[in-house]
Each structure stands twice: as structure tokens, then as C-alpha cells.
Design an enzyme around this catalytic site. Structure first.
Site, PDB file in Angstrom:
ATOM      1  N   TYR A 194     -22.661 -46.312  45.720  1.00  0.00           N
ATOM      2  CA  TYR A 194     -21.323 -45.747  45.679  1.00  0.00           C
ATOM      3  C   TYR A 194     -20.212 -46.785  45.475  1.00  0.00           C
ATOM      4  O   TYR A 194     -19.042 -46.473  45.501  1.00  0.00           O
ATOM      5  CB  TYR A 194     -21.047 -44.942  46.961  1.00  0.00           C
ATOM      6  CG  TYR A 194     -20.196 -43.719  46.715  1.00  0.00           C
ATOM      7  CD1 TYR A 194     -20.755 -42.538  46.241  1.00  0.00           C
ATOM      8  CD2 TYR A 194     -18.822 -43.744  46.917  1.00  0.00           C
ATOM      9  CE1 TYR A 194     -19.979 -41.426  45.988  1.00  0.00           C
ATOM     10  CE2 TYR A 194     -18.033 -42.634  46.664  1.00  0.00           C
ATOM     11  CZ  TYR A 194     -18.615 -41.478  46.207  1.00  0.00           C
ATOM     12  OH  TYR A 194     -17.849 -40.369  45.953  1.00  0.00           O
ATOM     13  N   ASN A 230     -22.364 -30.397  49.402  1.00  0.00           N
ATOM     14  CA  ASN A 230     -22.220 -31.086  48.107  1.00  0.00           C
ATOM     15  C   ASN A 230     -22.849 -32.472  48.174  1.00  0.00           C
ATOM     16  O   ASN A 230     -24.049 -32.605  48.178  1.00  0.00           O
ATOM     17  CB  ASN A 230     -20.755 -31.139  47.664  1.00  0.00           C
ATOM     18  CG  ASN A 230     -20.654 -31.209  46.152  1.00  0.00           C
ATOM     19  OD1 ASN A 230     -21.154 -30.308  45.493  1.00  0.00           O
ATOM     20  ND2 ASN A 230     -20.053 -32.248  45.596  1.00  0.00           N
ATOM     21  N   ALA A 231     -22.013 -33.543  48.238  1.00  0.00           N
ATOM     22  CA  ALA A 231     -22.502 -34.895  48.545  1.00  0.00           C
ATOM     23  C   ALA A 231     -23.555 -35.421  47.572  1.00  0.00           C
ATOM     24  O   ALA A 231     -24.298 -36.339  47.902  1.00  0.00           O
ATOM     25  CB  ALA A 231     -23.056 -34.957  49.979  1.00  0.00           C
ATOM     26  N   GLU A 232     -23.624 -34.817  46.376  1.00  0.00           N
ATOM     27  CA  GLU A 232     -24.619 -35.248  45.386  1.00  0.00           C
ATOM     28  C   GLU A 232     -26.035 -35.238  45.975  1.00  0.00           C
ATOM     29  O   GLU A 232     -26.882 -36.060  45.625  1.00  0.00           O
ATOM     30  CB  GLU A 232     -24.291 -36.640  44.808  1.00  0.00           C
ATOM     31  CG  GLU A 232     -23.080 -36.677  43.940  1.00  0.00           C
ATOM     32  CD  GLU A 232     -21.775 -36.650  44.713  1.00  0.00           C
ATOM     33  OE1 GLU A 232     -20.980 -35.722  44.483  1.00  0.00           O
ATOM     34  OE2 GLU A 232     -21.563 -37.539  45.547  1.00  0.00           O
ATOM     35  N   TYR A 273     -21.848 -35.810  57.382  1.00  0.00           N
ATOM     36  CA  TYR A 273     -22.412 -34.549  56.906  1.00  0.00           C
ATOM     37  C   TYR A 273     -23.742 -34.352  57.619  1.00  0.00           C
ATOM     38  O   TYR A 273     -24.504 -35.314  57.807  1.00  0.00           O
ATOM     39  CB  TYR A 273     -22.743 -34.646  55.418  1.00  0.00           C
ATOM     40  CG  TYR A 273     -21.646 -34.373  54.433  1.00  0.00           C
ATOM     41  CD1 TYR A 273     -20.783 -33.287  54.555  1.00  0.00           C
ATOM     42  CD2 TYR A 273     -21.514 -35.174  53.296  1.00  0.00           C
ATOM     43  CE1 TYR A 273     -19.816 -33.030  53.592  1.00  0.00           C
ATOM     44  CE2 TYR A 273     -20.551 -34.923  52.335  1.00  0.00           C
ATOM     45  CZ  TYR A 273     -19.698 -33.846  52.486  1.00  0.00           C
ATOM     46  OH  TYR A 273     -18.758 -33.592  51.538  1.00  0.00           O
ATOM     47  N   ASN A 311     -17.287 -26.995  52.806  1.00  0.00           N
ATOM     48  CA  ASN A 311     -16.926 -28.210  52.087  1.00  0.00           C
ATOM     49  C   ASN A 311     -16.217 -27.847  50.789  1.00  0.00           C
ATOM     50  O   ASN A 311     -16.781 -27.104  49.969  1.00  0.00           O
ATOM     51  CB  ASN A 311     -18.187 -29.004  51.731  1.00  0.00           C
ATOM     52  CG  ASN A 311     -17.846 -30.363  51.151  1.00  0.00           C
ATOM     53  OD1 ASN A 311     -17.550 -31.293  51.906  1.00  0.00           O
ATOM     54  ND2 ASN A 311     -17.862 -30.486  49.841  1.00  0.00           N
ATOM     55  N   GLU A 312     -15.005 -28.306  50.648  1.00  0.00           N
ATOM     56  CA  GLU A 312     -14.242 -28.053  49.420  1.00  0.00           C
ATOM     57  C   GLU A 312     -14.478 -26.622  48.944  1.00  0.00           C
ATOM     58  O   GLU A 312     -14.868 -26.379  47.805  1.00  0.00           O
ATOM     59  CB  GLU A 312     -14.627 -29.049  48.336  1.00  0.00           C
ATOM     60  CG  GLU A 312     -14.262 -30.467  48.713  1.00  0.00           C
ATOM     61  CD  GLU A 312     -14.395 -31.454  47.562  1.00  0.00           C
ATOM     62  OE1 GLU A 312     -15.162 -31.176  46.632  1.00  0.00           O
ATOM     63  OE2 GLU A 312     -13.708 -32.489  47.605  1.00  0.00           O
ATOM     64  N   TYR A 338      -9.634 -38.176  45.149  1.00  0.00           N
ATOM     65  CA  TYR A 338     -10.349 -39.239  44.430  1.00  0.00           C
ATOM     66  C   TYR A 338      -9.467 -39.701  43.262  1.00  0.00           C
ATOM     67  O   TYR A 338      -9.755 -39.406  42.106  1.00  0.00           O
ATOM     68  CB  TYR A 338     -11.719 -38.719  43.944  1.00  0.00           C
ATOM     69  CG  TYR A 338     -12.668 -38.460  45.088  1.00  0.00           C
ATOM     70  CD1 TYR A 338     -13.622 -39.400  45.442  1.00  0.00           C
ATOM     71  CD2 TYR A 338     -12.583 -37.298  45.852  1.00  0.00           C
ATOM     72  CE1 TYR A 338     -14.479 -39.181  46.516  1.00  0.00           C
ATOM     73  CE2 TYR A 338     -13.432 -37.071  46.921  1.00  0.00           C
ATOM     74  CZ  TYR A 338     -14.379 -38.020  47.244  1.00  0.00           C
ATOM     75  OH  TYR A 338     -15.224 -37.808  48.317  1.00  0.00           O
ATOM     76  N   GLU A 343     -11.355 -36.504  52.802  1.00  0.00           N
ATOM     77  CA  GLU A 343     -12.217 -37.417  52.031  1.00  0.00           C
ATOM     78  C   GLU A 343     -11.283 -38.184  51.123  1.00  0.00           C
ATOM     79  O   GLU A 343     -10.687 -37.602  50.218  1.00  0.00           O
ATOM     80  CB  GLU A 343     -13.200 -36.643  51.149  1.00  0.00           C
ATOM     81  CG  GLU A 343     -14.465 -36.210  51.822  1.00  0.00           C
ATOM     82  CD  GLU A 343     -15.367 -35.425  50.865  1.00  0.00           C
ATOM     83  OE1 GLU A 343     -15.385 -35.726  49.658  1.00  0.00           O
ATOM     84  OE2 GLU A 343     -16.035 -34.489  51.344  1.00  0.00           O
TER      85      GLU A 343
HETATM   86  C1  GAL Z   1     -16.282 -34.448  46.947  1.00  0.00           C
HETATM   87  C2  GAL Z   1     -17.330 -33.768  47.816  1.00  0.00           C
HETATM   88  C3  GAL Z   1     -18.339 -34.798  48.321  1.00  0.00           C
HETATM   89  C4  GAL Z   1     -18.830 -35.640  47.167  1.00  0.00           C
HETATM   90  C5  GAL Z   1     -17.667 -36.290  46.469  1.00  0.00           C
HETATM   91  C6  GAL Z   1     -18.029 -37.110  45.266  1.00  0.00           C
HETATM   92  O1  GAL Z   1     -15.617 -33.549  46.159  1.00  0.00           O
HETATM   93  O2  GAL Z   1     -16.750 -33.115  48.909  1.00  0.00           O
HETATM   94  O3  GAL Z   1     -19.390 -34.133  48.939  1.00  0.00           O
HETATM   95  O4  GAL Z   1     -19.526 -34.820  46.307  1.00  0.00           O
HETATM   96  O5  GAL Z   1     -16.811 -35.298  45.997  1.00  0.00           O
HETATM   97  O6  GAL Z   1     -18.871 -38.124  45.586  1.00  0.00           O
END
Ligand code: GAL
Length: 941
Positions: A345, A130-132, A86, A189-190, A245, A278
């Protein structure tokens, strides 16, 4: 569809008026250019198929370019052939029109490094990431720009085009097509909620105009049920991918399994490769279980079952594992709802750059997928029949080579039972009956019909780690669960000579098939010569033995803690490696001599024809105790006589924030240009004498606090508000606080001043592209205390710090006056200690730390906080850099102090700004070593 045709189509539609032109930086040094294309199976570089196996890395979460090399070398050593990056707009842009790509923000240097290391890059510049991260990567100044972010609204359009005009040319000159590393470019992003196709299209038009000519991708949230997928229509990308995820983020329950489903990446387009953009490789610790548990939740069992299912069931050939290394939300980098200072993480490489059991599993899978070329093109195939319905098989095969990849897993994905089955397996070389066994949460990818160097692998129930050729022979490493039987069948023209050098392996030869039967235990070695083929050294190990191997080029090495590189020149192989202990290591090479980290080593030749040498481990290290502190009081703004005449008057009446104040003025910090860290307010009024309480409301982001003084008297503190992602529409009463006014404090007609210190924990993200979250204010949102008029003054960060950037320094008195910097005049401060009992307010402490860590060792240092008594928190400054915030009672006690910012061989200044809400007794602070190896990224061949 090949990339180039679509690029031409997009280029033809460009209008010059839509583009912002920034002078292009100097061109790349590379001369060699390459073609990047793709078809439905894989990316293709110069006609060669590529299986892209990347891990996500956030350079902005590792503020030390020298350490980027360490992490990227560790990723490469785990078998990653690429890195997903990113690029964080807000991290580079402190104000409209201002962009910084120097020092820790030198992404050109980062991309040069990926080139040097031979890692492909998927560049992901957003504009939203995003990416927190604070604001999800949107710059905080965007909060005051009218127009919905992530749409084609003109206000936002002007802003994001400015960013793309800066970042795209940097990325463009590092593309594979120009001899660099960038193989793909991810747009947005998403982007799944409140979408605007014209915006999505324009990001790509801008990119093309700025010279991006590699395929453009998108990472669709969260499986293909989310629409749009950007696979067709306006805004479509060339290679749409999917984020997944499957384990969710509940690290308090690390044994749960597949909360969010099967996790098999779906094909989104008939014309482009299946892209797991991702794929979960860790988790955010939303419910504060600790990253150790996130690592368990996403541990080797999960990786075996899910990653291998994904490979063998979907035929994906592009992967991005999120995260390979998480890093640190140093300064005010984090988005406060989901994360705290550490962004470890639970990734395979820890925040302190240490290797974990997950790293081992990544290495087992990474070496396999980057060794075996037929994986780049597979179609569904007939799977071997299993005689046990509890053991399920699935298969894919390469249509050109016939090579088969068979996934063997529990039919019930959730079980952790012990199941065996006999497989009847029709391979290109014949039909075989072979036993398999799955113990616990496990899955295997077995192969058949594979030309393994000069060998023919007919079938195996072990898994292939890798194979290479050295010293005139093939060397292959197969592995399996300890104690489980394995069979490997190799084809020969005539009966070969088989010598079992170590371990217990039974062999038989029938009709050209050399069958080897064994139980995986330790590392067995078999030498096979003759039979009409090149000699083969076959190594049969357990999972653990497999993880001992490293591969660099054609060289295999086992026994060191890490191998960064191995380069053969003439008859010498130069190895750069890390050693965690004194040990022997073995080199599988054609070379006759070995150097280790630049020094010659004595070697002996083993019966396997390999070289063995001895290497020294690290010296133990001792870190100094933090004994000598000085301190100073840090909240003079609370005193009635404090001079705030040069502070800004807060008198604005309008705001673009979706949360409107109940009555003017607007007190929001961002509206006065104070975007990060603490902000002070002073409200001046003439008392009526009948005031009995102060009613305040502040938004700090989750976990933040605000504190209140009236005429210098501490009235107390309250939790600041937050806008949770789930809360929509916006909260009416976000962070309320009622503070009683002591009866003796205000006299009728007397001047009074209310001082309020409000923390800003970072900005919310904009996940749903609706502006409601990221544009919510920070600071005071409402204040009620007197019927008389109040004049508000506000003060946040005073001067920008060009080196450390806007996220590092807030608006505390000490920060405004440089107390966090090594140059601070702290000699006059009083001798004290940060663990002395203290009263509510802001207290600064500083100490000098001299470190003398060995030059030839890598020792990541952390700052440890013992739990104390009371409600307090501490901002941590090392040599002027804000490296995070300890909050007493919260989960994080250890804070990474990255080398580079910390001088491991010099003088350091450690400063704490302790913010206390009550009479506290803070715990002690100390330095700890989070690792110690001989070696490190600085070691050169
Ligand atoms: C994804 C997003 C990432 C990060 C991840 C959770 O949905 O694209 O940037 O936020 O979730 O860690």
C-alpha cells in the site's frame, strides 16, 4: 448529543425476534469501566477530550499474531493512539453457520493486545468492508444465497445477522466502557450506492442488542457530495465520517498532486465531531507501478500539506489513516481487480514491517497531535496576516484556552516553490511580526498562546514535536526545515537565565518576552532557568532531527532505530528498542540507570543533563541458498485414464448468480461449493469425429488463466474473464478461448475427455451493493465442443484446512493430496530445480530450508523470483501456507514470508506449484532479508 441517550432510544426499539443469540464469550478481565461520549468537537472519555489518531491495520493480512504486536508497537511509537480494524466476515466463515476465531483468526487476542498497548480501536465489522479483499469481505458462500447483499432482503439478512451475532459480542466485551480499547463501532462501509436504510438501521440495532454501547460511526464515500451521509434519518449513525483519497491511485505518476481535490474533511453533523474516517495514507497499485511509487505519491510532502490542512482547516479530531501497515494478500485473500499478492500500500510501515520516510512524518505529526490537548476543541479564528499573497494562512483556536493553530501553506497548493512572508500575528500574549518560509511542498502548523507544561509559549514559527516533564524540568522539541530561520517567543515574569548548550541561537528579552532566533540546523539545545518558571530544556532541530526522537510516557529517547516502550521503576528506565546499527542513544529521563532490552547499560551524563549509552547493532545474517529441490508432475487429471468417479457431477440447472449460462448445466465452481483456488473440470463425451475445435468461456477474475487438455493432449491456455467495476451490465462473453482439435485426436464413436484447469484469483467486491460483481461466477461459464451429450465432473479443494483456513488451499492435485504440507511424502520425488526448462502443465517443487537467525534480532525474510522466460506462475507454500502467487512478467518479485509461519530458527518446507502455459525457462528463486535489527517485538523489559 451524548452517546448514551441515543443508545437508550435504540435499545427501546429492539424486538427480540430480530436477534440471533449466540452464547456470549467469557467477559473481559478488566475491572475499570469508562464513559464514552462526544460532542461537536471530539470524543470524550470520562470527561476528558480525546483526539483520536488511528491508522488502519488488517490482522487478516498479517497471518502471525506474534507479528501483530510488532506492527501495533511500531504504530504506537509513531504517535498513533488508536488503530482502525476491519473485521473480515469471509475470513472467519468458510461455510454458513461456521465461524472460526482461533489461531490467526483470534481477534479476541488482537483486541487484548490493543488494550495492553493502550491503543484505542475503531471496530469496523462491516458486514461489508471492501478493503480489496476477496468479495469485499463477504463470504464466498454468500454467492449462492438468494437475496441482494447489503440490503434488507431476507436471505442476506439471515446471513449477516449470523455474522454480527458472532463478532459483535467479541467487540462488545473489549469496549472502553468495559475497560477495553474499542472506542467506536463503524457500521457498514462507504454505503452510498443502492442503499437500504432499514438494513443500515438493523446493523445498529443488532450491535446495540449485542452490547455495543460506544458511539456508532460510518465512513462515507468519498466526500460529503455522496448521499446519503447517514447523518440523519432512518439508518443514521451517531458520528458520520468521510473517506478521502485526494491523491487517487495512479502510482505511475507519483508527482501528481491532489487529483481528487482539496481533501479537507467536511462536517457532516452539527452534533458530532468531524471525522476523517479513512484518510489516504498510501495507495493500491492499480496500474502496477510498484508500491515504491505509491509511497512517493503519498509521501511526506503530501502528508504535510494535506494532513495539516485537514487538521487546521476542518477541526477534525477523529482520524483513520488508511493504511498504517498494508500487509499481504496471502492465499486467495485479494480482490483481483485492484491488487496482487502484496498489499504493501505504500504505507508508512512496509509489508515487511520496515519504517519509511512516511513513518517519520507520521511520527512528527502524531506526537504533536497527541501532546497538545487544546487541539481537541477548536473553532475557526482570525489568521495572521501574510504580506505575501503566495503564502496563505488559516487558523483555528481553542475557545477555552485561546491557543491558536495557524496553518501556513502555499496559496497554490500544487506549487513546489520557495516562498517567504512576514506574518503579523495577534496572539493571546501580544502581536508579533514573524518571518516564515515554505520550501517546496510544505505546510506548517504554528502555535501561539499555549501553556506548555510549566512554560508559556507565546508564539513560534517552528513546529512543536512534543514536550514532556522529566528530572524537575520541562523538555520541549521544536523543529523546522533545515536552513530555514525560526523564532520562538516564551513568556517570563522576569528575565530568565539562558544557556545555549549547543548550536547557534540568539536570544533577547523585552517586556516579559524571551525571543529566540535561530536557523534550523542539526539539534540546538537551550537551557532556560529562573524567570519565575520551571527550568526548560529547549531542543531546536530539523525535520530529520525531530524524527530521531521517540516518546514513551514521559521519557524521550533519541538515536535508536525504534523505541517500543520505556518504563521507569524507581531510578531505572527499562527501554525496549530496535537497533539498526551500533550507535549511541540519549535518554531524557529522571531515572539514573538505563536497561536496554532487559540488559543494564553503562551510561554517562551529558551537559544537557541527559543519559547517553551505547548500543550494539545487529550481526549480519546470511540466508541459505535454495539448492536442493525435488519435483513431481502435478496434473494427472489431464490424462484420459484418470479416475474422477468420486468427483461431483456438474448438472445443476439454476444459479443465483447474475450471469446465467447460455445453456445448462451450470458449471460455476461456487455452485458446487468450490470457492477458492483452482478447480478441475472433466467433460466426458462420445466423439462424433467431426469436432474441430473447443470453444470455452471461463471467469477467473483479473489475471487468471485456464488450461485445456483433450484426451491428455495439451490444447493451450486462455486468459480468464473478469468483470471490471466499470463494466455494467455484466459481460456477455467474459473469458473466451478457442482451442483447435488436432485431426488425429478424436475418432467417431470413441470416448473422449476434456480436462480443464481453471484458476480462481479471488472474488470481486460489491462496492455498488448490486450483487453484479461479487456474485459473478468463477470457473467455466460456457463450453461448446461436440453435438453429443457431455457429462461434466468438477473437483476443487477437497478438505478444509482448519489451521490455515479456506483461502489457503485450492483444488490442484497436489493440494488435494497434501503436497504443499511439510508432511508430504516427497522423498520419492525426483531431484530437480524449479528453474529448469519445463513444459505446459503443473509441476511441484519442494525444498527444506534450515534457518538459524539470531534470537535477539528481527529479520523479515522474503522469497525473490528472478524473471524467467515464458508464461508461468507459481503458488508459494511455506510450511503448508499459501503465501501468494508469482506471475512471470508481473510487477511483484519479492514475497513476504512472515516469521511465525516461517520458522526463523528451525526447519522449513518451501514448496512451489509451478503452473506453465508454454515451454518456459523459469528464473531462479532465492531468499533475501528485507531488514535486520537487533531487538524486535519479542524483547521484554
Ligand atoms: C475505500 C474503502 C476501503 C479501501 C480503500 C481503497 O473506499 O472504504 O475499504 O477499499 O477505498 O484502498
Amino acid at each position: 448529543m451524548r452517546a448514551r441517550s441515543r443508545i437508550a432510544a435504540i435499545a427501546a426499539t429492539l424486538t427480540a425476534a430480530a436477534l440471533i443469540c449466540i452464547p456470549a464469550p467469557a467477559g473481559p478481565a478488566q475491572a475499570e469501566t469508562h464513559d464514552v461520549g462526544y460532542d461537536r468537537y471530539s470524543l470524550i472519555v470520562d470527561g476528558e477530550r480525546v483526539l483520536l489518531w488511528t491508522g488502519e491495520f488488517h490482522y487478516f493480512r498479517l497471518p502471525g499474531p506474534a507479528l501483530w504486536r510488532d506492527v501495533l508497537e511500531k504504530m504506537r511509537a509513531a504517535g498513533f493512539n488508536g488503530v482502525s480494524l476491519y473485521f473480515n466476515w469471509g475470513y472467519h466463515s468458510p461455510a454458513p453457520g461456521e465461524y472460526d476465531f482461533s489461531g490467526i483468526r483470534d481477534v479476541d487476542r488482537l483486541l487484548r493486545l490493543t488494550e495492553e498497548l493502550g491503543l484505542y480501536v475503531v471496530a469496523r465489522p462491516g458486514p461489508y468492508i471492501n478493503a480489496e479483499t476477496t468479495g469485499g469481505g463477504l463470504p464466498a458462500w454468500l454467492k449462492t444465497v438468494p437475496g441482494r447483499a447489503r440490503s434488507s432482503d431476507p436471505g442476506y439478512t439471515r446471513a449477516y445477522r449470523e455474522w454480527l451475532a458472532h463478532i459483535d459480542p467479541i467487540i462488545a466485551r473489549h469496549q472502553v466502557t468495559r475497560g477495553g480499547s474499542v472506542i467506536a463501532y463503524n457500521a457498514e462501509n462507504e454505503y452510498a450506492a443502492n442503499t437500504d436504510a432499514a438494513y443500515m438501521e438493523d446493523i445498529q440495532r443488532q450491535a446495540r442488542a449485542h452490547g455495543i454501547d460506544v458511539p456508532i460511526t460510518h465512513n462515507q464515500c468519498c466526500d460529503a457530495s455522496w448521499t446519503p451521509t447517514w447523518a440523519s434519518g432512518l439508518g443514521a449513525v451517531q458520528i458520520p465520517g468521510v473517506d478521502d483519497y485526494p491523491q487517487s491511485f495512479e502510482c505511475r505518476e507519483p508527482d501528481t498532486w491532489g487529483t481528487w481535490g482539496e481533501g479537507v474533511t467536511e462536517r457532516l453533523s452539527p452534533d458530532s465531531p468531524v471525522y476523517a474516517a479513512e484518510y489516504q495514507a498510501g495507495a493500491i497499485d492499480v496500474n502496477r507501478a510498484g508500491y515504491g511509487q505509491c509511497r512517493e505519491l503519498t509521501g511526506p510532502g503530501f502528508m504535510k500539506v494535506y494532513y495539516k490542512s485537514n487538521l487546521a482547516a476542518s477541526g477534525a479530531t477523529m482520524f483513520g489513516y488508511y493504511m498504517a501497515f498494508g500487509g499481504t494478500n496471502w492465499g486467495r485473500l485479494g480482490q483481483p481487480n485492484d491488487v496482487y499478492t502484496s498489499y504493501d500500500y505504500g504505507a508508512p510501515i512496509t509489508e515487511n514491517r520496515q519504517l519509511t520516510a512516511k513513518y517519520d512524518e507520521f511520527k512528527r505529526q502524531g506526537l504533536f497531535v497527541t501532546t497538545v490537548a487544546p487541539l481537541t476543541k477548536t473553532d475557526p479564528a482570525t489568521a495572521p496576516a501574510s504580506d505575501n499573497p503566495s503564502v496563505r494562512t488559516e487558523a483555528r483556536a481553542n475557545p477555552d484556552t485561546g491557543t491558536q493553530f495557524v496553518l501556513v501553506r502555499h496559496a497554490d497548493r500544487k506549487t513546489d516553490g520557495d516562498e517567504s512572508a512576514d506574518l503579523t500575528w495577534t496572539t493571546p500574549d501580544g502581536t508579533y511580526d514573524l518571518p516564515v518560509r515554505l520550501e517546496g511542498r510544505d505546510a506548517k502548523i504554528l502555535m501561539a498562546g499555549y501553556d506548555m507544561g510549566g512554560q508559556r509559549l507565546a508564539a513560534t514559527t517552528s513546529e512543536l514535536l512534543t514536550h514532556t516533564a522529566a528530572d524537575g524540568r520541562d523538555i520541549a522539541v521544536l523543529y523546522g526545515t533545515e536552513g530555514v530561520a525560526g523564532t520562538t517567543v516564551l513568556r517570563y515574569g522576569t528575565r530568565p537565565d539562558v544557556k545555549v548548550l549547543s548550536g547557534s541561537v540568539k536570544t533577547s528579552f523585552t517586556d516579559g518576552d524571551l525571543k529566540l532566533d535561530y536557523t534550523h540546523k542539526g539539534l540546538a539545545r537551550v537551557e532556560i532557568t529562573g524567570g519565575g518558571r520551571k527550568p526548560l530544556l529547549l531542543l531546536l532541530g530539523t525535520d530529520e532531527e525531530a524524527a530521531e526522537f521517540w516518546r514513551s510516557g514521559n521519557t524521550l529517547i533519541r538515536g535508536t532505530h525504534l523505541v517500543r516502550s520505556a518504563q521507569t521503576k524507581g531510578d531505572t528506565v527499562a527501554i525496549r528498542a530496535d537497533l539498526a546499527k551500533t550507535t549511541e542513544f540519549e535518554v531524557f529521563t529522571s531515572a539514573r540507570h538505563v536497561t536496554l532490552n532487559g540488559r543494564g547499560t553503562r551510561t554517562r551524563t551529558t551537559p544537557s543533563g541527559t543519559l547517553v549509552a551505547r548500543a550494539k547493532g545487529p550481526r549480519p545474517v546470511k540466508l541459505p541458498a535454495l539448492k536442493y529441490w525435488r519435483g513431481e508432475q502435478g496434473a494427472p487429471e489431464s490424462a484420459p485414464g484418470f479416475d474422477d468417479s468420486d468427483w461431483r457431477i456438474a448438472d445443476r440447472t439454476t444459479t443465483v448468480s447474475p450471469i446465467k449460462p447460455k445453456k445448462p448445466p451450470v458449471l460455476y465452481a461456487d455452485d458446487y461449493g468450490f470457492h477458492h483456488g483452482h478447480v478441475w473440470y472433466r467433460g466426458h463425451f462420445t466423439a462424433t469425429g467431426s469436432e474441430s475445435s473447443v470453444e470455452l468461456n471461463a471467469i477467473t477474475g483479473k489475471g487468471g488463466i485456464y488450461q485445456v487438455w483433450l484426451n491428455g493432449r495439451y490444447l493451450g491456455s486462455a486468459a480468464g474473464g473478469e468483470q471490471k467495476d466499470a463494466d455494467a451490465p455484466v459481460n456477455e462473453n467474459p473469458g473466451p478461448g478457442t482451442f483447435e482439435i488436432p485431426p488425429d485426436l478424436l475418432g467417431k464413436g470413441e470416448k473422449a475427455v476434456l480436462s480443464v484447469l481453471v484458476e480462481n484469483m479471488g472474488h470481486n467486491d460489491d462496492w455498488t451493493a448490486d450483487d453484479v460483481r461479487h456474485k459473478q461466477p468463477r470457473g467455466l461459464v460456457n463450453a461448446d465442443m461436440t453435438t453429443n451429450p457431455v457429462t461434466w465432473r468438477i473437483q476443487g479443494t477437497r478438505a478444509q484446512d482448519p489451521l490455515r483456513g479456506p483461502l489457503s488451499t485450492g483444488g490442484l492435485y497436489g493440494e488435494r493430496n497434501g503436497w504443499h504440507l511439510p508432511s508430504a511424502p516427497t522423498r520419492t520425488w525426483t531431484r530437480t530445480s524449479p528453474s529448469r526448462p519445463t513444459t505446459p502443465g503443473v509441476h511441484w517443487y519442494t525444498t527444506k530450508v534450515r534457518l538459524a537467525l539470531p534470537r535477539t534480532q528481527d529479520v523479515p525474510v522474503t522469497l525473490h523470483f528472478n524473471k524467467g522466460k515464458g508464461r508461468y506462475r507459481a503458488l508459494i507454500f511455506v510450511n503448508g501456507w499459501n503465501l501468494g502467487e508469482y506471475v512471470n512478467g508481473e510487477i511483484q518479485h519479492d514475497f513476504a514470508l512472515p516469521n511465525g509461519i516461517l520458522d526463523p530458527r528451525g526447519h522449513n518446507t518451501l514448496t512451489l506449484a509451478l503452473i506453465t502455459e508454454d515451454d518456459s525457462k523459469p528464473g531462479a528463486v532465492s531468499l533475501t532479508a528485507a531488514g535486520n535489527v537487533r531487538g524486535g517485538a519479542q524483547m521484554t523489559p
